[in-house]
Structures are given as structure tokens and as C-alpha cells.
Design an enzyme around this catalytic site. Structure first.
Site, PDB file in Angstrom:
ATOM      1  N   ASP A 242       0.952  -1.274  -0.008  1.00 30.03           N
ATOM      2  CA  ASP A 242      -0.112  -0.184   0.018  1.00 30.03           C
ATOM      3  C   ASP A 242       0.863   1.181   0.148  1.00 30.03           C
ATOM      4  O   ASP A 242       1.585   1.412   0.738  1.00 30.03           O
ATOM      5  CB  ASP A 242      -0.752   0.055   1.392  1.00 30.03           C
ATOM      6  CG  ASP A 242      -2.074   0.717   1.195  1.00 30.03           C
ATOM      7  OD1 ASP A 242      -2.453   1.759   0.332  1.00 30.03           O
ATOM      8  OD2 ASP A 242      -3.201   0.182   1.486  1.00 30.03           O
TER       9      ASP A 242
ATOM     10  N   ASP B 103      -2.771   4.749  -2.553  1.00 27.69           N
ATOM     11  CA  ASP B 103      -4.035   5.251  -1.975  1.00 27.69           C
ATOM     12  C   ASP B 103      -4.143   6.492  -2.572  1.00 27.69           C
ATOM     13  O   ASP B 103      -3.471   7.396  -2.672  1.00 27.69           O
ATOM     14  CB  ASP B 103      -3.218   5.482  -0.430  1.00 27.69           C
ATOM     15  CG  ASP B 103      -4.332   6.086   0.716  1.00 27.69           C
ATOM     16  OD1 ASP B 103      -5.253   4.974   0.905  1.00 27.69           O
ATOM     17  OD2 ASP B 103      -4.115   6.848   1.101  1.00 27.69           O
TER      18      ASP B 103
ATOM     19  N   GLU C 174      -6.656   3.462  -5.830  1.00 27.35           N
ATOM     20  CA  GLU C 174      -7.710   3.762  -5.143  1.00 27.35           C
ATOM     21  C   GLU C 174      -8.308   5.248  -5.358  1.00 27.35           C
ATOM     22  O   GLU C 174      -7.526   6.279  -5.307  1.00 27.35           O
ATOM     23  CB  GLU C 174      -7.394   4.059  -3.631  1.00 27.35           C
ATOM     24  CG  GLU C 174      -8.919   4.142  -2.874  1.00 27.35           C
ATOM     25  CD  GLU C 174      -8.635   4.558  -1.429  1.00 27.35           C
ATOM     26  OE1 GLU C 174      -9.513   4.439  -0.564  1.00 27.35           O
ATOM     27  OE2 GLU C 174      -7.515   5.399  -1.233  1.00 27.35           O
TER      28      GLU C 174
ATOM     29  N   HIS D  80     -10.809  -2.288   4.473  1.00 29.60           N
ATOM     30  CA  HIS D  80     -10.360  -1.937   5.758  1.00 29.60           C
ATOM     31  C   HIS D  80     -11.282  -0.502   6.269  1.00 29.60           C
ATOM     32  O   HIS D  80     -11.197  -0.087   7.020  1.00 29.60           O
ATOM     33  CB  HIS D  80      -8.959  -1.639   5.940  1.00 29.60           C
ATOM     34  CG  HIS D  80      -8.589  -0.520   4.978  1.00 29.60           C
ATOM     35  ND1 HIS D  80      -8.451  -0.581   3.733  1.00 29.60           N
ATOM     36  CD2 HIS D  80      -8.141   0.644   5.210  1.00 29.60           C
ATOM     37  CE1 HIS D  80      -8.027   0.323   3.079  1.00 29.60           C
ATOM     38  NE2 HIS D  80      -7.827   1.112   4.227  1.00 29.60           N
ATOM     39  N   ASP D  81     -11.945   0.078   5.259  1.00 35.82           N
ATOM     40  CA  ASP D  81     -12.746   1.382   5.415  1.00 35.82           C
ATOM     41  C   ASP D  81     -14.068   1.193   5.383  1.00 35.82           C
ATOM     42  O   ASP D  81     -14.849   2.020   5.641  1.00 35.82           O
ATOM     43  CB  ASP D  81     -12.261   2.140   4.304  1.00 35.82           C
ATOM     44  CG  ASP D  81     -10.750   2.561   4.389  1.00 35.82           C
ATOM     45  OD1 ASP D  81     -10.332   2.828   5.466  1.00 35.82           O
ATOM     46  OD2 ASP D  81     -10.392   2.985   3.052  1.00 35.82           O
TER      47      ASP D  81
HETATM   48  C1  GLC Z   1      -7.563   5.734   1.969  1.00 37.72           C
HETATM   49  C2  GLC Z   1      -7.331   4.558   2.918  1.00 37.72           C
HETATM   50  C3  GLC Z   1      -7.825   5.045   4.440  1.00 37.72           C
HETATM   51  C4  GLC Z   1      -7.029   6.191   4.718  1.00 37.72           C
HETATM   52  C5  GLC Z   1      -7.097   7.336   3.678  1.00 37.72           C
HETATM   53  C6  GLC Z   1      -6.068   8.279   4.037  1.00 37.72           C
HETATM   54  O1  GLC Z   1      -8.941   6.146   1.699  1.00 37.72           O
HETATM   55  O2  GLC Z   1      -7.898   3.550   2.530  1.00 37.72           O
HETATM   56  O3  GLC Z   1      -7.761   3.995   5.178  1.00 37.72           O
HETATM   57  O4  GLC Z   1      -7.576   6.757   5.752  1.00 37.72           O
HETATM   58  O5  GLC Z   1      -6.839   6.754   2.238  1.00 37.72           O
HETATM   59  O6  GLC Z   1      -4.804   7.729   3.562  1.00 37.72           O
END
Ligand code: GLC
Length: 553
Positions: free
Chosen positions: A95, A195, A248, A322-323
Site C-alpha cells: 500500500d 492510496d 484507489e 478496511h474502510d
Molecule cells: C484511503 C485509505 C484510508 C485512509 C485514507 C487516507 O482512503 O484506504 O484508510 O484513511 O486513504 O490515507
């Protein structure tokens, strides 16, 4: 590696397995479980960040991209883990949090100390007469600006104040980021998850959102995202022809996602978007409680599947990460039909066009924890949201009910290996408590459970059947009020997938050519098909296969 027949397993290292009794999961804990991971049939594991971090946002606030958080292990552990997975044919996906660093990162600290070279690593701006530099808000609540030491300037943070956004306009920042990716690539990492990567192309002047415009529109999917990614690709992951990358994409569009992932020249293998996971947001707001909108869910899932196919892009497919609160609680009936809901949801994703991701615990039907107090939650976002809901006039019970349904901690509870205290996760006190491990755990699933074997079969089928990995996709029975359906086709091979999202029977016509097709996989052993119609039981999913006869499976 082709990613078209790949399935990916996501591990949140902090919650997977603790080998030391510290209460926090670690890399040696993962090493203990490599045979379990291999038994799933996945080709790659995505690890959430385990780099040195003050853990304000559970590792998404990176203080050192080149070192492992001592609470989670050492570089030797990492090398051993990569080798153990590789030996089992499994790649490692890391990640990469490249949009921002922790304010504890040495770059930010040097900037604070007055070094102009590092000040240019971040977005530092003067206020506008007594006001902040612009009107953007943090995704975790409050303004997106905090004072930069005692300089009178402010720095931008689209997330927590401890996560400072990096200035990608600075070529030195881009070089540093390529060096980070290249470092891990040289250690044998073959996959990268980037990310919130569609936030790196902000306009340099950081304009305020005009009245009536969502501030996200000002900094998301900027025109520079593709050129910045292509530059990163050329200098790092692109040096391995078979690297697998997933971006993402926050609040994105289909058109942009095609550009990011198109087979002919997109900089990424595939993209995550989240639109289908916002169908239970009232008025577009996350911190609300509403039943999910099934028509919207179908429209989004199928619109993206068909749209990406038409544009030659590629989706990462997922219900959980995880979110996200657990999908079984959101789109199924966790209390009454947990096994059917879990396997129905899995069927929808695993037979669709794209690359499926399984978030740890999903394969045993884990649900949201039965927490009873806001003190049970750890996540900065959930705790801020609770305070904000109270401040907005919700009573405590109402605010708690919303947090209970929406908190990211719902997904972050420890992996449930065994019944009994601490779920076989730790011998110490877990950093976040499990609650229902006596009924939901790996040991029970291995001995007569239905969800885990079903996931294994789905993952295997993608490797066996090109129509799943490569086929085109088209929505079927799109207007049905309970069933999501689609067909996949590759040459003469056709697959029909049907899933009932409700607790009542649902009947529909089969396409005539499928009347005599055979069942490929379904979560009930006895599909009810007669006279060209199928009746699905509550949360039943079935798939029917027509082949050209050349390949029997
Ligand atoms: C992404 C991650 C999340 C994090 C955010 C900021 O959305 O999946 O867990 O809080 O980025 O890095």
C-alpha cells in the site's frame, strides 16, 4: 502476471495475527498463516501499510517509507514473508500512501525547521485576510488547513491534520515517490495499491470551491493525475512488465477510470471506485443511516462493469475493505441468513468482469462487531463523526447507532481464527476487540462451514474458466426489483449469474438458451428451475453455464 484471472486477498496486518502477545498483529503472524492464505487460491496479497507511523490514521500517516513499524516486525521478517508467499505462487502488493506524509516525516520536520527545499514538498499557503487559504474541508471533518508552526502560514491536509498533502508539482517529490516504489519493487514486491491516488493532481493555485460546488470537485481527478502516474510508472513499477497496480479512486468518474486503467496505455492495471458502496448514504452523506437503494446498487455495479468493458478499462471488484462496514450487514441479512448472504454477495463479485478482492474475514462471513459504547471505537474518523453528530443535535443513542453502522472499525476487528478469548488472534489484549468469534471463526468454517469452501471454489473457477476471466458482460433482468443478474460471454461460452438480494423468494424468466444450461456454482444445491423460469430463495445465487462443449469442467 496477468491480472485477469487473479484474485487478491487483503490483509490488515494490525488485525490478522499477533505472534508476540502485544495485542497488535505483525508480519510474523502473517508468516504463521501463509498456508491458510495459499489454501484460498489467491495469487496476490495486498497488505495495508506497515511502515513506521505514529498511527494517527492506522498507518496511512507514514513517517518513514523505507522502514517497518517495529510493532509489526523487521525487514528480515518482511523478506521471509515475501519468500514464503512467493514459494506458494503468491505475490505481494504493498500500500503506497503517496498523496500525503505524516507530519512526523523528516521532510515535514525539516520544512518546519525552515528548510525551503522541504517547504516546497508540501502545500504551504498564506491565509486570505483572517481566513484560511481556501474553503476545502478535511475528509475526516473540519477545515483542510492547519497552522504551519508559527510562520503564519497554513499547510494543506485533505485527511487528518497529522497527514500533510505532498506537493506533486515539485519534481523532487515525484522523484522521491518513484524511489520509494522502486525500493520495494527491488525487494520482490510485484503489486502496488496506490492510496487516494486521484488526489495527487491538484491545481497549483488550490482554488476555493465556488458556492454550490462540492470542494472535492476542485482537487479530485485533476488533469495531472495521468501524467504524474505515467512518470511514476516509467521510473518504478513499469520496469517490471508484470507488476500489478491498483489505484484507489476517491469520488471518481467512469471516464477517468477508463483513462487510468485502459489496456492500451493506461498507467494502472485497475482501479477501485466506491460508488456502489454509497447506496446506503442518505442524501449522499456517509454519517447517516438508511436502507440501501437496490436499484442504485445495480445501476452502479452493472453500469461500471459494462462501461469499463466498453472502454477497455479494468475494475477491482470488492464489497469489503478496511474502510467499509461489513457488506453482509449492509446488503444481506447478517442475523437471519448470514451464510446465504455472504455466499450470494461473493457470487456477484467473483463471476463479474474485473479482479476480485477478498478482505480478510470476508471468506468466513465475518460481521460488524456488537459494540455498545463509543469508547469501543478507536478510529479517528468514527470518533470525530460521533462528536460532530452530537454537535449537530443528534441524541447520544442516535449518534451511536449511526457510528455503529458506518465506522471503519467494523472491518478492523481481529481476524477470527478460533472460538474463545481473543479469537486466536493474540494471547494479549487485542487493540480492538472481537465480539462474535464463538460462532464465526476459521476453525468452524474449515470443519463443515459453507462460506470458506464456497470462496475457494469461486477463486478456482476464475482460473479455470476464461469466460469469467476474459468474457464480456451485460446486465440481465436489470429492472427486477429483487434480483441482480448479468451474463458473461466469450465466443460460444456463456454464463448467467443471478442473485436474490432479499429475504423473500424471487422468480424470473431465464433467457431461452439457458433453459437447459447446467449449474456452474450456486449457494443452494437444488435450484428451482421449471418451464423456463427460476425461483430464487432468500439470498440465493445461482450461475448457469453454456459451453461449446470443447471444455468440460
Ligand atoms: C484511503 C485509505 C484510508 C485512509 C485514507 C487516507 O482512503 O484506504 O484508510 O484513511 O486513504 O490515507
Amino acid at each position: 502476471m496477468s491480472f485477469r484471472d487473479l484474485s487478491v486477498y487483503q490483509i490488515y496486518p494490525k488485525s490478522f495475527r499477533d505472534s508476540t502477545g502485544s495485542g497488535v498483529g505483525d508480519l510474523r503472524g502473517v508468516i504463521e498463516k501463509v498456508d491458510y492464505i495459499a489454501s484460498l487460491g489467491v495469487g496476490m496479497v495486498w497488505f495495508n501499510p506497515f511502515f513506521v507511523s505514529p498511527q494517527v490514521d492506522n498507518g496511512y500517516d507514514v513517517a518513514d517509507y523505507y522502514a517497518i513499524d517495529p510493532a509489526m516486525g523487521t525487514m528480515d521478517d518482511f523478506t521471509e514473508l515475501v519468500a514464503a508467499l512467493k514459494q506458494r505462487g503468491i505475490g505481494v502488493m504493498l500500500d503506497m500512501v503517496l498523496n500525503h506524509t505524516s507530519t512526523q516525516h523528516v521532510w515535514f520536520q525539516r520544512a518546519l525547521a525552515g528548510d525551503p527545499a522541504y517547504q516546497d514538498f508540501y502545500y504551504l499557503r498564506a491565509g486570505r485576510d483572517e481566513r484560511l487559504p481556501n474553503n476545502w474541508t478535511s475528509k475526516f471533518g473540519g477545515p483542510a488547513w492547519s497552522p504551519f508552526g508559527d510562520t503564519g502560514l497554513y499547510y494543506l491536509h485533505l485527511f487528518a491534520p497529522e497527514q500533510a498533502d505532498l506537493n506533486w508539482h515539485n519534481p523532487a517529490v515525484r522523484r522521491e515517490m518513484a524511489a520509494v516504489v522502486d525500493f520495494w519493487r527491488r525487494l520482490g514486491v510485484t503489486g502496488f495499491r496506490f492510496d487516494v491516488i486521484n488526489l495527487i493532481g491538484k491545481p497549483f493555485d488550490l482554488p476555493s470551491a465556488p458556492a454550490g460546488v462540492d470542494d472535492r470537485a476542485m482537487y479530485t481527478d485533476g488533469d495531472l493525475v495521468v501524467p504524474f502516474l505515467k512518470e511514476l510508472q516509467a521510473a518504478s513499477y513499469g520496469l517490471d512488465a508484470d507488476a500489478v497496480t491498483v489505484g484507489e479512486m476517491s469520488s471518481t468518474t467512469l471516464e477517468r477510470c477508463i483513462e487510468y486503467s485502459r489496456a492500451d496505455g493506461g498507467p494502472l492495471s485497475m482501479v477501485f471506485n466506491f460508488h456502489h458502496l454509497k447506496v446506503d448514504y442518505a442524501g449522499g452523506q456517509k454519517w447517516t443511516k438508511a436502507p440501501f437503494d437496490f436499484a442504485a446498487l445495480k445501476g452502479l455495479l452493472m453500469g461500471w462493469a459494462e462501461g469499463m468493458a466498453a472502454g477497455n478499462g479494468w475494475n477491482a471488484l470488492f464489497w469489503n475493505n478496511h474502510d467499509q462496514p461489513r457488506a453482509v450487514d449492509r446488503f444481506g441479512d447478517a442475523a437471519g441468513h448470514r451464510e446465504a448472504s455472504a455466499t450470494m454477495l461473493a457470487t456477484v463479485i467473483h463471476l463479474l468482469r474485473g479482479t476480485p478482492y477478498v478482505y480478510m474475514g470476508e471468506e468466513i462471513g465475518m460481521t460488524d462487531p456488537a459494540y455498545t459504547s463509543i469508547d469501543d471505537y478507536v478510529d479517528v474518523e468514527a470518533r470525530n463523526a460521533y462528536d460532530a453528530l452530537l454537535a449537530a443535535g443528534h441524541d447520544a443513542a442516535d449518534a451511536f447507532a449511526i457510528v455503529h453502522a458506518k465506522a471503519r472499525d467494523n472491518a478492523r476487528t481481529p481476524m477470527q481464527w478460533t472460538p474463545g478469548p481473543n479469537a486466536g488472534f493474540t494471547t494479549g489484549t487485542p487493540w480492538l476487540a472481537p465480539t462474535n468469534q464463538d460462532t464465526i471463526n476459521v476453525a468452524a468454517e474449515e470443519h463443515g462451514g459453507v462460506i470458506l469452501p464456497y470462496y475457494r471454489r469461486l477463486i478456482a473457477l476464475r482460473k479455470e474458466l476464461p469466460v469469467i476471466a476474459e468474457g464480456d458482460v451485460q446486465a440481465y433482468a436489470h429492472d427486477h426489483d429483487r434480483v441482480l443478474g448479468y451474463t458473461r460471454s466469450l465466443g460460444e461460452n456463456r454464463l448467467l449469474v443471478l442473485a436474490n438480494f432479499y429475504g423473500e423468494d424471487a422468480t424470473l424468466d431465464l433467457p431461452p438458451e439457458f433453459a437447459s444450461a447446467r449449474v456452474l456454482i450456486g449457494n443452494h444445491p437444488d435450484p428451482r428451475i421449471s418451464e423456463g423460469r427460476i425461483t430464487l430463495r432468500p439470498y440465493e445465487a445461482q450461475s448457469l453455464l453454456l459451453t461449446d462443449g470443447s471444455k468440460e469442467i
